[in-house]
Design an enzyme around this catalytic site. Structure first.
Site, PDB file in Angstrom:
ATOM      1  N   GLU A 182       0.881  -1.178   0.000  1.00  0.00           N
ATOM      2  CA  GLU A 182       0.000   0.000   0.000  1.00  0.00           C
ATOM      3  C   GLU A 182       0.912   1.219   0.000  1.00  0.00           C
ATOM      4  OE1 GLU A 182      -3.008  -0.178  -0.555  1.00  0.00           O
ATOM      5  OE2 GLU A 182      -3.525  -2.246  -0.083  1.00  0.00           O
ATOM      6  N   CYS A 233      -1.883   9.403   2.023  1.00  0.00           N
ATOM      7  CA  CYS A 233      -1.414   8.930   0.715  1.00  0.00           C
ATOM      8  C   CYS A 233      -2.437   9.170  -0.382  1.00  0.00           C
ATOM      9  CB  CYS A 233      -1.062   7.445   0.790  1.00  0.00           C
ATOM     10  SG  CYS A 233      -2.416   6.412   1.436  1.00  0.00           S
TER      11      CYS A 233
END
Length: 530
Positions: free
Chosen positions: A226, A260
């Protein structure tokens, strides 16, 4: 009320790591984690641990990132409690064998009782990041527990207070042999990577993710990565500028932009830029009436190194700061900042900000915006689009991303029960909700052939008989309804259906239907070679 006491950060001894990993593997080999009741007990214990350790977790998040209690509860502690409840509510269904029927299994194989069995992968390593040090470490753990795995957790050393509270909480409440926490930095991570795992789950930067992936490949260990990406936000002339500015401001101020999924840059039609900047300033005033630094709600940059990284981006930009720009290194404070740029080579476009700063890049058309976005980062973790339904659908069609949100900022990643993950350079694999269970599960196909069925399957035995094979193929194979050029050929069934459905009435209709039936009969004879 006094702040809860958090023990000082302690690094796990390097020579203890092999035994920690071996113990977790040994527990898995006892097969007790495959018992659904054992898994449920661990999930219930984790839920109550989160509840009971809430004061320590809130204090740790405040100490490490200066997160407000509101944000810490919303996006970390309460989020994980919801994860536990969701997994407990649906675990029986997720873990149940799935029978395979048509169209997955042809009718002539239905007697073999095909099914999918859900097996835990084994012992997994979960490496967490600093930006959401509780949620992004423990949310994968919920999936691992639900799937029946044992796990070793590695919190980020950049959030030491959270790391110590998590270690204390896990070791105090969960099965200490099945679940462990290793604290430290690069040496400890290297020691963990030297062990054999059944899966590695990593959340963090692309640079570290590539190192993890290379090391895992040496032992054929599957990984979930991720990562992040330079995420675009598209704004067209059909957008509500005030709403877009407000929602994007929210996206860049949560956790001080250390997310993110937040936008790195905004691609906006040139004529809209002045009004959009004014809308941004108004959104800023609404959120921070006394200024962002005085707000009790705005988090801080995690440390000086990342503060200097963000400051360098602003110092080196050739663009114009049109909102914000204030900084205070002692306070690790960077004001929410927008920079108007005119080059894709500007540092504000080429580097991932991962902070409360972003660029505004004017374009002449949606065509240009899509070209720029695909040039800057072809596979970002997320994208946001503010425009008409047709424009938004075009953006989805021509721009690849891990996830996408239309008319808002990264809401696709703001709900804990829907799958989340990257694509290409922004990551591999997904989790959250059922995807968290699937992430740590091996889906094993099982077939069970009854003893009485041997006569039905005799064609497979030697000596082989081509006549029996051809007969079998005639019985079970479907004939293609397309020619060698890929064009669909309308067969007899189509023409009969057309004849029966023709709407013409009277003698004319009857004659037309009769003609179609005759044609269908002729085509049948031609295909049959008669």
């Amino acid at each position: 009320m006094a702040e809860p006491t958090i023990p000082p950060f302690e690094t796990t001894a390097l020579d203890a790591i092999p035994k920690i990993a071996s113990t977790a593997r040994g527990v898995f080999r006892t097969h007790k984690t495959k018992n659904l009741q054992w898994r449920k007990v661990q999930l219930r214990k984790l839920y109550w641990a989160l509840h009971d350790y809430e004061p320590q977790l809130l204090a740790a998040l405040k100490a490490d990132l200066r997160k407000s209690a509101f944000e810490a509860l919303l996006s970390e502690v309460d989020w994980l409690k919801k994860d536990c409840m969701f997994m407990l509510e649906h675990l029986d269904t997720f873990a149940r064998d799935e029978k395979l029927r048509a169209p997955h299994v042809p009718a002539h194989y239905s007697i073999l009782n095909f099914r999918i069995r859900k097996d835990p992968l084994g012992t997994v390593l979960i490496i967490g990041p600093y930006n959401y040090p509780v949620q992004l470490l423990l949310a994968p753990l919920v999936g691992a527990i639900g799937a029946g795995c044992t796990a070793v957790l590695k919190p980020s050393e950049l959030t030491p207070h959270c790391a110590m509270v998590i270690k204390q909480m896990i070791e105090d409440r969960l099965d200490r042999d099945a679940f462990a926490v290793v604290n430290g930095a690069i040496p400890e991570t290297n020691a963990l990577m030297a062990e054999k795992w059944d899966k590695i789950f990593f959340t963090g930067s692309a640079a570290v993710g590539s190192i993890i992936a290379r090391k895992a490949a040496e032992t054929l260990t599957p990984v979930v990565l991720e990562l992040g990406g330079k995420n675009p936000a598209f704004i067209t002339k059909h957008a509500n500028l005030a709403l877009a500015a407000r929602r994007l401001m929210w996206g860049k101020t949560m956790n001080a932009g250390q997310i993110c999924m937040s936008h790195n840059y905004v691609l906006i039609e040139k004529d809209l830029v002045p009004m959009f900047i004014e809308c941004l300033k108004q959104a800023y005033r609404d959120m921070f009436p006394e200024g962002a630094q005085k707000s009790p709600d705005l988090a801080r940059i995690v440390n000086q190194r990342h503060f200097q990284r963000l400051k360098k981006m602003l110092d080196n930009t050739r663009g114009k700061i049109v909102m914000g720009g204030a900084m205070d290194e002692k306070d690790l404070y960077i004001e929410p900042t927008a920079v108007l740029v005119d080059s894709v080579n500007d540092p504000m476009m080429t580097e991932e900000s991962f902070g409360p700063i972003f660029s505004i890049y004017p374009v002449h058309s949606l065509d240009e915006a899509l070209n720029v976005a695909n040039l800057v980062h072809r596979t970002p973790l997320s994208l946001m689009a503010f425009g008409s339904k047709k424009e938004n659908e075009r953006i989805l069609n021509e721009m690849t991303s891990g996830g996408a949100t239309l008319n808002d900022a990264y809401f696709h990643g703001a709900v804990n029960t829907v799958p989340f993950g990257g694509v290409g350079d922004s990551g591999w694999g997904a989790y959250r909700g059922k995807a968290s269970f699937d992430c740590f599960t091996h889906f094993r196909t099982v077939a069970e052939t009854p003893g009485w069925a041997d006569g039905l399957l005799a064609v497979r035995y030697m000596p082989f008989d081509m006549k029996r094979l051809r007969l079998l193929n005639k019985l079970v194979d479907k004939k293609p309804n397309f020619d060698r050029n890929g064009k669909v050929v309308k067969g007899v069934g189509y023409w009969i259906g057309l004849a029966l459905g023709l709407g013409a009435k009277g003698v004319k209709g009857a004659l037309l239907r009769w003609a179609v039936v005759v044609l269908a009969h002729y085509l049948y004879k031609v295909r049959a070679g008669k």
